[in-house]
Design an enzyme around this catalytic site. Structure first.
Site, PDB file in Angstrom:
ATOM      1  CD  GLU A 117      -1.957   4.891   5.081  1.00 38.87           C
ATOM      2  OE1 GLU A 117      -1.462   4.818   6.205  1.00 38.87           O
ATOM      3  OE2 GLU A 117      -2.660   5.837   4.708  1.00 38.87           O
ATOM      4  CB  SER A 123      -0.858  -0.028   1.274  1.00 43.49           C
ATOM      5  OG  SER A 123      -1.316   1.256   1.586  1.00 43.49           O
ATOM      6  CE1 TYR A 146      -4.444  -1.318   5.535  1.00 41.40           C
ATOM      7  CE2 TYR A 146      -3.025   0.335   4.539  1.00 41.40           C
ATOM      8  CZ  TYR A 146      -3.886  -0.734   4.419  1.00 41.40           C
ATOM      9  OH  TYR A 146      -4.184  -1.216   3.177  1.00 41.40           O
TER      10      TYR A 146
END
Ligand code: GDP
Length: 336
Positions: free
Chosen positions: A133, A131, A155
């Protein structure tokens, strides 16, 4: 170590998180490509709305990502050529409320699945849902595959673990294991707590007189948004390559939440300023991420991947889908 990959034989795929937005879209793509599709779910009796159209064409296997024997049994039963690990807590603010569960699913779960594959047949190809992220507070912008990782959210931190363990298994065991670094992607199947659906669902409900106002957090927050159906094609393409790798899948352009609001409400024929209010409690403060923009050049060059939908078309598609859903069943979607 890597077995030859015969595309002529009928192929089987196993997808974790198959009931989610990406899992269900990927399952449809795989069915269209002629695969037998198996899904790992936590409860097979649950009502997976996203799978309604293909329920009779896939097989669901009950297994928790942290239940190692159950994962081995799932792999032995389905004997997949390709395994896609999409299961995770996906709403980033929830990862602050449930950091341990997030780590168990995203970090330990990926490791458990890789170990199970190694045990059953290390020749299975593996896709890890990485991701944007993982870049967190990015050290450069736009980001590409070798940009240093600097996660901030639980996350993002859990996804970094999964990203690196996938690369470890690729290197140590020669596995065909790839990481797709996907930027924000949406569709009518995304959960309504994410801002693109929250905005477009509200625009449609307000248009039909079912809702009056929309509360949002930071309108100046920016993200690189794309269409999930385009993005799952990138996931599949990674496993069709002779060599595994890591790929950024992104549009390469950032837009603000305010841009999204203006487009969605404008398309619905509404003046957003009459309906949208900022709620300070929805702002993320020091947990907000900035400058997440992906450079998808490697995916374009090596996978032949490119997004089909522009941002404007994407927003229109979302609004149309919400209007259609509300016309069929006039209940405004609840939002976070
Ligand atoms: P994320 O990037 O995975 O966290 O996806 P989201 O759709 O949840 O959030 C995208 C961006 O929209 C973030 O920068 C949020 O701070 C911003 N945002 C602004 N208002 C809202 C809101 O009301 N809900 C959500 N979910 N995000 C909002």
């Amino acid at each position: 170590m890597r077995r030859t990959y015969d595309r002529a034989v009928s192929r089987r795929a196993l997808v974790t998180g198959i009931g989610g937005q990406d899992g269900s879209l990927l399952a449809e793509l795989l069915l269209d490509e002629g695969y037998e599709v198996y899904g790992v779910v936590r409860r097979s009796a649950a009502d997976y709305t996203n799978l309604a159209a293909i329920a009779g064409r896939i097989e669901l296997i009950e297994a928790d990502l942290n239940d190692h024997p159950a994962l081995i049994a799932a792999l032995e039963r389905s004997r997949p050529h390709e395994v896609y690990n999409l299961a995770s807590v996906s709403f980033v603010p929830k990862s602050w409320e449930e950091p341990v569960l997030t780590a168990e699913l995203a970090a330990v779960g990926a490791t458990s699945l890789l170990e199970a594959i190694r045990h059953v047949d290390a020749g299975m190809r593996f896709y890890q849902a990485s991701s944007s992220e993982i870049f967190g507070e990015p050290l450069e912008s736009p980001q590409h595959e070798t940009t240093p990782l600097n996660p901030l959210t639980p996350y993002g931190v859990a996804k970094v673990y999964a990203h690196f363990i996938t690369r470890s298994y690729r290197r140590r065991y020669g596995m065909h294991a790839s990481c797709g670094i996907l930027y924000n992607h949406t569709s009518p199947r995304q959960s309504v707590e994410f801002v693109p659906r929250k905005i477009t669902a509200a625009a449609a409900a307000i248009k039909l007189g079912l809702q009056q106002e929309l509360l949002l957090g930071d309108l100046s927050a920016r993200r690189d948004w794309g269409y999930a159906a385009d993005y799952v094609r990138g996931q599949w393409l990674m496993l069709q390559q002779d060599e595994p790798g890591d790929y950024v899948i992104a549009s390469g352009q950032a837009h603000s939440v305010g841009d999204l609001v203006a487009l969605a409400f404008g398309y619905a024929g509404l003046d957003w300023q009459e309906h949208v209010r900022v709620d300070e409690s929805l702002k993320r403060g020091s947990a907000e991420l900035h400058d997440l923009i992906g450079n998808p050049a490697a995916a374009r060059e090596r996978l032949g991947w490119h997004p089909d939908l522009t941002f404007e078309r994407l927003v229109q598609l979302l609004v149309d889908a919400e209007l259609e859903a509300l016309a069929a069943s006039p209940q405004p979607a609840s939002s976070a």
